[in-house]
Design an enzyme around this catalytic site. Structure first.
Site, PDB file in Angstrom:
ATOM      1  N   LYS A 115       0.794  -1.568   0.147  1.00 23.63           N
ATOM      2  CA  LYS A 115       0.115  -0.052   0.325  1.00 23.63           C
ATOM      3  C   LYS A 115       0.812   1.720   0.247  1.00 23.63           C
ATOM      4  O   LYS A 115       1.997   1.139   0.072  1.00 23.63           O
ATOM      5  CB  LYS A 115      -0.933   0.148   1.375  1.00 23.63           C
ATOM      6  CG  LYS A 115      -0.114   0.042   2.505  1.00 23.63           C
ATOM      7  CD  LYS A 115      -0.580  -0.167   3.427  1.00 23.63           C
ATOM      8  CE  LYS A 115      -0.280  -0.146   4.835  1.00 23.63           C
ATOM      9  NZ  LYS A 115      -0.979  -0.714   6.205  1.00 23.63           N
ATOM     10  N   ARG A 150     -11.287   0.151  15.181  1.00 15.28           N
ATOM     11  CA  ARG A 150     -10.829   0.615  13.635  1.00 15.28           C
ATOM     12  C   ARG A 150     -11.404   0.575  12.846  1.00 15.28           C
ATOM     13  O   ARG A 150     -13.057   0.754  12.230  1.00 15.28           O
ATOM     14  CB  ARG A 150      -9.670   1.246  13.619  1.00 15.28           C
ATOM     15  CG  ARG A 150      -8.680   2.455  12.457  1.00 15.28           C
ATOM     16  CD  ARG A 150      -7.341   1.847  12.667  1.00 15.28           C
ATOM     17  NE  ARG A 150      -7.262   0.976  11.265  1.00 15.28           N
ATOM     18  CZ  ARG A 150      -6.023   0.626  11.172  1.00 15.28           C
ATOM     19  NH1 ARG A 150      -5.133   1.139  11.456  1.00 15.28           N
ATOM     20  NH2 ARG A 150      -5.542  -0.437  10.661  1.00 15.28           N
ATOM     21  N   TYR A 153      14.180  31.811   8.057  1.00 16.27           N
ATOM     22  CA  TYR A 153      12.899  31.713   8.089  1.00 16.27           C
ATOM     23  C   TYR A 153      12.999  32.228   9.890  1.00 16.27           C
ATOM     24  O   TYR A 153      13.209  31.246  10.559  1.00 16.27           O
ATOM     25  CB  TYR A 153      11.314  31.920   8.030  1.00 16.27           C
ATOM     26  CG  TYR A 153      10.835  31.390   7.063  1.00 16.27           C
ATOM     27  CD1 TYR A 153      10.948  32.734   5.193  1.00 16.27           C
ATOM     28  CD2 TYR A 153      10.730  30.119   5.744  1.00 16.27           C
ATOM     29  CE1 TYR A 153      10.797  32.549   3.879  1.00 16.27           C
ATOM     30  CE2 TYR A 153      10.333  30.071   4.588  1.00 16.27           C
ATOM     31  CZ  TYR A 153      10.341  31.461   4.224  1.00 16.27           C
ATOM     32  OH  TYR A 153       9.816  31.461   3.048  1.00 16.27           O
ATOM     33  N   MET A 172       9.588  25.322   2.681  1.00 14.76           N
ATOM     34  CA  MET A 172       8.986  23.943   1.549  1.00 14.76           C
ATOM     35  C   MET A 172      10.207  23.244   0.612  1.00 14.76           C
ATOM     36  O   MET A 172       9.804  22.460   0.147  1.00 14.76           O
ATOM     37  CB  MET A 172       7.754  24.684   0.670  1.00 14.76           C
ATOM     38  CG  MET A 172       7.374  24.088   0.141  1.00 14.76           C
ATOM     39  SD  MET A 172       6.015  24.427  -0.741  1.00 14.76           S
ATOM     40  CE  MET A 172       4.592  25.454   0.655  1.00 14.76           C
TER      41      MET A 172
HETATM   42  C1  LIG Z   1      -0.423  -1.879   6.667  1.00 14.00           C
HETATM   43  C2  LIG Z   1      -1.250  -3.320   6.890  1.00 14.00           C
HETATM   44  C3  LIG Z   1      -0.421  -4.590   7.228  1.00 14.00           C
HETATM   45  C4  LIG Z   1       1.128  -4.203   7.133  1.00 14.00           C
HETATM   46  O1  LIG Z   1       1.722  -3.863   8.141  1.00 14.00           O
HETATM   47  P1  LIG Z   1       2.839  -3.663   8.852  1.00 14.00           P
HETATM   48  O2  LIG Z   1       3.191  -3.809   9.854  1.00 14.00           O
HETATM   49  O3  LIG Z   1       3.444  -2.959   8.226  1.00 14.00           O
HETATM   50  O4  LIG Z   1       3.477  -5.258   7.891  1.00 14.00           O
HETATM   51  C5  LIG Z   1      -1.222  -5.498   7.620  1.00 14.00           C
HETATM   52  N1  LIG Z   1      -2.781  -5.080   7.366  1.00 14.00           N
HETATM   53  C6  LIG Z   1      -3.089  -4.144   7.290  1.00 14.00           C
HETATM   54  C7  LIG Z   1      -5.055  -3.854   7.188  1.00 14.00           C
HETATM   55  C8  LIG Z   1      -2.843  -3.707   7.119  1.00 14.00           C
HETATM   56  O5  LIG Z   1      -3.363  -2.244   7.436  1.00 14.00           O
END
Ligand SMILES: *Cc1c(COP(=O)(O)O)cnc(C)c1O
Length: 398
Positions: A37, A133, A262, A310
């Site tokens: 992801k 969550r 700045y 930035m």
């Molecule tokens: C991001 C995520 C993972 C991966 O977790 P890591 O700790 O990065 O290995 C696994 N399952 C879900 C549902 C996630 O959102």
């Protein structure tokens, strides 16, 4: 418009990612879903190499991410687990993308899309074992399983997996881990009682896999660990896979008393040399690290001084006058003395995940093996050449 070589580069070390993948294969009897992801945690196009290294499937959040992987020619199973009810489930079914199902509402939406496409959706029922969550709350689990079974009978979907996600796995002694594991096992039993036959069960991510909290639980979803990040801080086995490098834009000598940037948060206490680097918080250097962070230039650590802007930061090089164009390492694996992602996280009061995922789109991703860089022999005798340089397309200025 002329083609320019990029000023700042994020070097992605595929060999480190492959080595990390191999470590996790050994820890999990070969059952890894590579979590890619957020552009593979900021590492770019590395799906083919983690699959070559032995991962059996890929996990992402959105359907858009999954479709992008299919467009890159990835044919391995891909699971997408975070979608609103109006997501393009039809596209997912057409492209054989597995979908996580945390609710009755999503199950309905996915079944409808599968009917429209005329092919069954492959789903992983997602139980909330304690994150509060995402995932299906346990009190709705049995209803979700029952409805999924009805859809299976009707031919609109197949339940191929059951998944959960641990809330405290980076703290192996936390009693919550046992509770959440039991909750997951109960959810799987309950699904089987409803005549579901999920072949893939997955609860553990990186931390649970490294600490053993997720031992013996089927497939492991590994994200951070592939990139050398250990959220549990229990092992030294993993290799960081990124180097962020840039070039000096300009350099100057300044007198004692010169205010920099700045707000003049830094005032030179004595005569010194400053070099300007074309990276700022717009490129992912957390502004919170102003006044604390260091970079590696001409063989030494040097402090960044003044508030981060930035687009630029200033490095104090003391008696050394750097040349414009000279290379500077912002972070890397640390082997040469350069700061690591872990240090940047500490300077910024955050975790490594946030540092690696926030490098901006002005920085070109370059895939380059570390072993090859270290010269012949380091990859071992008879090893194939591992240096493969691919410049990913970065948005060019209009
Ligand atoms: C991001 C995520 C993972 C991966 O977790 P890591 O700790 O990065 O290995 C696994 N399952 C879900 C549902 C996630 O959102």
């Amino acid at each position: 418009m002329s083609m320019q070589s990029p000023v700042s580069e994020l070097l992605v070390h595929g060999d480190a990612i492959r080595d990390n993948t191999a470590r996790f294969l050994a820890l999990t009897q070969g059952r890894i879903m590579a979590v890619l992801k957020a552009d593979a945690f900021g590492h770019g196009s590395i799906a083919h190499s983690v699959l070559d290294a032995g991962a059996s499937s890929i996990g992402v959040t959105s359907i858009a991410e999954a479709l992008r992987l299919r467009a890159e020619g990835i044919t391995a199973p891909i699971l997408s687990w975070l979608n609103p009810p109006d997501a393009d489930f039809a596209a997912a079914v057409r492209e054989r993308i597995d979908l996580a199902v945390p609710s009755l509402e999503l199950l309905h939406a996915i079944a409808r899309a599968a009917r429209d496409v005329g092919a069954p959706a492959h789903v992983h029922l997602y139980v909330d074992v304690g994150t509060g969550r995402d995932g299906c709350p346990t009190q709705l689990w049995s209803a979700l399983c029952a409805l999924a079974r009805e859809h299976e009978r009707a031919g609109t979907l197949r339940v191929v997996g059951v998944m959960g996600h641990l809330s405290c796995a980076d703290d192996p002694g936390n009693p919550q881990n046992t509770r959440e594991r039991m909750c997951f096992e109960n959810a799987v039993r309950s699904a089987r009682r409803r005549e579901l036959a999920p072949e893939t069960l997955h609860l553990a991510a990186t931390a649970a896999t490294l600490t053993g909290v997720g031992a013996g639980l089927g497939t492991h979803r590994i994200g951070a660990g592939l990139f050398g990040i250990d959220p549990s801080h229990t092992t030294q086995l993993l290799r960081p896979a990124l180097t962020l490098a840039t070039s000096v834009v300009s350099a100057r000598e300044v007198a004692a008393g010169t205010g920099v940037g700045y707000g003049h948060e830094f005032v030179a206490p004595e005569r010194t040399h400053l070099a300007l680097l074309p990276l700022g918080y717009g490129d992912g250097l957390p502004r919170a690290a102003s006044g604390r962070a260091e970079v590696f230039a001409r063989g030494r650590r040097r402090p960044l001084v003044g508030r981060f802007s930035m687009d630029m930061v200033v490095v104090d090089t003391g008696d050394d006058a750097l040349e414009p164009g000279e290379s500077v390492t912002v972070f890397g694996p640390g082997d040469a003395g350069e700061p690591t992602v872990a240090e940047w996280a500490a300077w910024s009061n955050t975790i490594e995940h946030e540092i690696v995922t926030r490098v901006g789109c002005r920085v070109a991703r370059v895939h380059r093996s570390l072993d090859a860089e270290r010269g012949p022999g380091s990859a071992g005798p008879g090893a194939p050449p591992r240096s493969r340089v691919i410049l990913s397309p970065t948005p060019s200025p209009e």
